[in-house]
Design an enzyme around this catalytic site. Structure first.
Site, mmCIF file in Angstrom:
data_model
loop_
_atom_site.group_PDB
_atom_site.id
_atom_site.type_symbol
_atom_site.label_atom_id
_atom_site.label_comp_id
_atom_site.label_asym_id
_atom_site.label_seq_id
_atom_site.Cartn_x
_atom_site.Cartn_y
_atom_site.Cartn_z
ATOM 1 N N ASP A 120 0.850 -1.200 0.000
ATOM 2 C CA ASP A 120 0.000 0.000 0.000
ATOM 3 C C ASP A 120 0.879 1.240 0.000
ATOM 4 O O ASP A 120 2.020 1.196 0.460
ATOM 5 C CB ASP A 120 -0.932 0.010 1.223
ATOM 6 N N TYR A 170 -13.663 7.136 -13.612
ATOM 7 C CA TYR A 170 -13.626 5.903 -12.804
ATOM 8 C C TYR A 170 -14.150 4.722 -13.633
ATOM 9 O O TYR A 170 -13.530 3.649 -13.686
ATOM 10 C CB TYR A 170 -14.466 6.112 -11.537
ATOM 11 N N THR A 179 -16.968 0.594 2.758
ATOM 12 C CA THR A 179 -15.525 0.798 3.026
ATOM 13 C C THR A 179 -15.273 2.301 3.170
ATOM 14 O O THR A 179 -16.142 3.118 2.848
ATOM 15 C CB THR A 179 -14.662 0.302 1.841
ATOM 16 N N ASN A 193 -5.737 -4.612 -6.228
ATOM 17 C CA ASN A 193 -6.955 -4.005 -5.694
ATOM 18 C C ASN A 193 -6.839 -2.501 -5.462
ATOM 19 O O ASN A 193 -7.861 -1.818 -5.388
ATOM 20 C CB ASN A 193 -7.262 -4.744 -4.368
ATOM 21 N N ILE A 226 -19.831 -1.350 -1.653
ATOM 22 C CA ILE A 226 -19.310 -2.069 -0.480
ATOM 23 C C ILE A 226 -18.990 -1.050 0.615
ATOM 24 O O ILE A 226 -18.415 0.011 0.335
ATOM 25 C CB ILE A 226 -18.024 -2.856 -0.853
HETATM 26 P P1 NAI Z 1 -10.268 2.076 0.260
HETATM 27 O O1 NAI Z 1 -10.061 3.517 -0.029
HETATM 28 O O2 NAI Z 1 -10.765 1.650 1.578
HETATM 29 O O3 NAI Z 1 -8.908 1.282 -0.026
HETATM 30 C C1 NAI Z 1 -8.091 1.578 -1.124
HETATM 31 C C2 NAI Z 1 -6.644 1.340 -0.721
HETATM 32 O O4 NAI Z 1 -5.824 1.586 -1.875
HETATM 33 C C3 NAI Z 1 -6.171 2.312 0.373
HETATM 34 O O5 NAI Z 1 -5.526 1.585 1.407
HETATM 35 C C4 NAI Z 1 -5.204 3.227 -0.340
HETATM 36 O O6 NAI Z 1 -4.138 3.707 0.473
HETATM 37 C C5 NAI Z 1 -4.670 2.316 -1.456
HETATM 38 N N1 NAI Z 1 -4.106 3.076 -2.568
HETATM 39 C C6 NAI Z 1 -4.642 4.156 -3.176
HETATM 40 N N2 NAI Z 1 -3.825 4.594 -4.133
HETATM 41 C C7 NAI Z 1 -2.756 3.771 -4.138
HETATM 42 C C8 NAI Z 1 -1.562 3.714 -4.909
HETATM 43 N N3 NAI Z 1 -1.305 4.603 -5.879
HETATM 44 N N4 NAI Z 1 -0.672 2.724 -4.660
HETATM 45 C C9 NAI Z 1 -0.910 1.825 -3.666
HETATM 46 N N5 NAI Z 1 -2.003 1.840 -2.896
HETATM 47 C C10 NAI Z 1 -2.911 2.801 -3.133
HETATM 48 O O7 NAI Z 1 -11.226 1.562 -0.897
HETATM 49 P P2 NAI Z 1 -11.996 0.183 -1.135
HETATM 50 O O8 NAI Z 1 -13.425 0.505 -1.195
HETATM 51 O O9 NAI Z 1 -11.512 -0.883 -0.264
HETATM 52 O O10 NAI Z 1 -11.535 -0.085 -2.642
HETATM 53 C C11 NAI Z 1 -10.680 -1.140 -3.027
HETATM 54 C C12 NAI Z 1 -10.892 -1.391 -4.512
HETATM 55 O O11 NAI Z 1 -12.248 -1.779 -4.728
HETATM 56 C C13 NAI Z 1 -10.646 -0.188 -5.407
HETATM 57 O O12 NAI Z 1 -9.993 -0.590 -6.581
HETATM 58 C C14 NAI Z 1 -12.058 0.290 -5.710
HETATM 59 O O13 NAI Z 1 -12.112 1.010 -6.918
HETATM 60 C C15 NAI Z 1 -12.781 -1.023 -5.782
HETATM 61 N N6 NAI Z 1 -14.223 -0.941 -5.631
HETATM 62 C C16 NAI Z 1 -14.768 -0.483 -4.450
HETATM 63 C C17 NAI Z 1 -16.154 -0.417 -4.316
HETATM 64 C C18 NAI Z 1 -16.804 0.032 -3.062
HETATM 65 O O14 NAI Z 1 -18.038 0.198 -3.089
HETATM 66 N N7 NAI Z 1 -16.108 0.235 -1.963
HETATM 67 C C19 NAI Z 1 -17.039 -0.813 -5.430
HETATM 68 C C20 NAI Z 1 -16.356 -1.300 -6.591
HETATM 69 C C21 NAI Z 1 -14.997 -1.351 -6.682
#
Ligand code: NAI
Length: 251
Positions: A38, A155, A190, A89, A188
């Protein structure tokens, strides 16, 4: 516990938070050594894996930077000896903005993390995974990778790109011992969704209204699917974009 993960190495990007954290814990519960990658501090995830009695390694990485991704894979191999599973992810979101109001820099940043990041990870993971002969990658797309969303052009474009990249990479590796699929989460609960709603209960209620099951999904429900897709139970699955969305995509 799924014995087939014992002694194997799983790498999860964006593992400090949300879906990535839940998946890192799920790999650890199933006996895998976990690379917790991360940009942000991931001590919470590392602490939880330790509580489970699991083994983990934190690597600070910006997935949009090629040299950092290359180093992440090298470090994984140097320390754990192999790479068996990866969940690509890490992702970022924007607020809802129409395309004619979207800054080009914001578009580029979304594409850099969400799409270029997945590309770079696979570029360096695949050669290592071919050596194991029985590896799996899951890329995190979205229901926005399968449908249009007004206000989420950048997005949605990045997530449609993840689906396309997943299918191409899967076909290139179908006979080479690396299965590659995408998971497409619905909405989700989060930190990402909390940022999106800004704590506005009306906005959250409207998201729930769009979910046929009448609730938001949980990060663990995506993690369970990633574990399934990496397991031998999914041995004939590759090049798929699997929705885990409470029925959203069919509504
Ligand atoms: P979140 O914001 O809780 O977690 C995302 C993580 O990615 C964070 O820990 C952040 O520090 C890390 N991150 C961001 N930019 C980064 C980079 N350049 N290099 C390394 N790490 C980086 O978000 P969540 O909801 O857990 O999302 C995870 C994945 O799921 C994402 O790809 C998001 O687009 C996808 N997603 C989420 C949905 C939701 O409803 N929460 C729905 C559909 C997809």
């Amino acid at each position: 516990m799924n014995d087939q993960f014992l002694g194997k190495t799983a790498l999860v990007t964006g593992a400090a938070s949300g879906i990535g954290q839940a998946t890192a814990l799920a790999f650890a519960k199933n006996g895998a050594r976990v690379v917790v990658a991360d940009l942000a501090d991931a001590s919470e995830t590392l602490g939880k894996i330790k509580e489970l009695g699991g083994e983990s390694l934190y690597i600070k990485v910006d997935v949009s930077q090629e040299d950092e991704v290359k180093d992440m894979i090298k470090k994984t191999i140097d320390i754990f000896g192999s790479l068996d599973y990866a969940f690509n992810n890490a992702g970022i979101e924007t607020g809802a903005v129409a395309i004619d109001k979207t800054d080009a820099e914001v578009f580029d940043q979304i594409m850099a993390v969400n799409l270029r990041g997945v590309f770079l990870c696979m570029k360096y993971q695949i050669p290592e995974m071919r050596k194991t002969g029985n590896a799996a990658i899951v890329n995190c797309a979205s229901i926005a990778g399968l449908n249009g969303f007004a206000g989420l052009g950048a997005y949605a474009a990045s997530k449609h790109g993840v689906v396309g990249l997943t299918k191409a990479a899967a076909l290139e590796n179908a006979k080479k011992g690396v299965r590659i699929n995408a998971v497409c989460p619905g909405v989700i609960r989060t930190p990402m969704v909390e940022r999106f709603t800004g704590g506005d209960p009306t906005l959250e209620a409207s998201l729930i209204l769009g979910e046929p099951m009448g609730r938001l999904g949980l990060p663990e429900e995506i993690a369970n699917t990633v574990i399934f897709l990496c397991s031998s139970d999914a041995s004939f699955m590759t090049a798929q974009a699997v929705s885990v969305d409470g029925g959203w995509i069919s509504a």
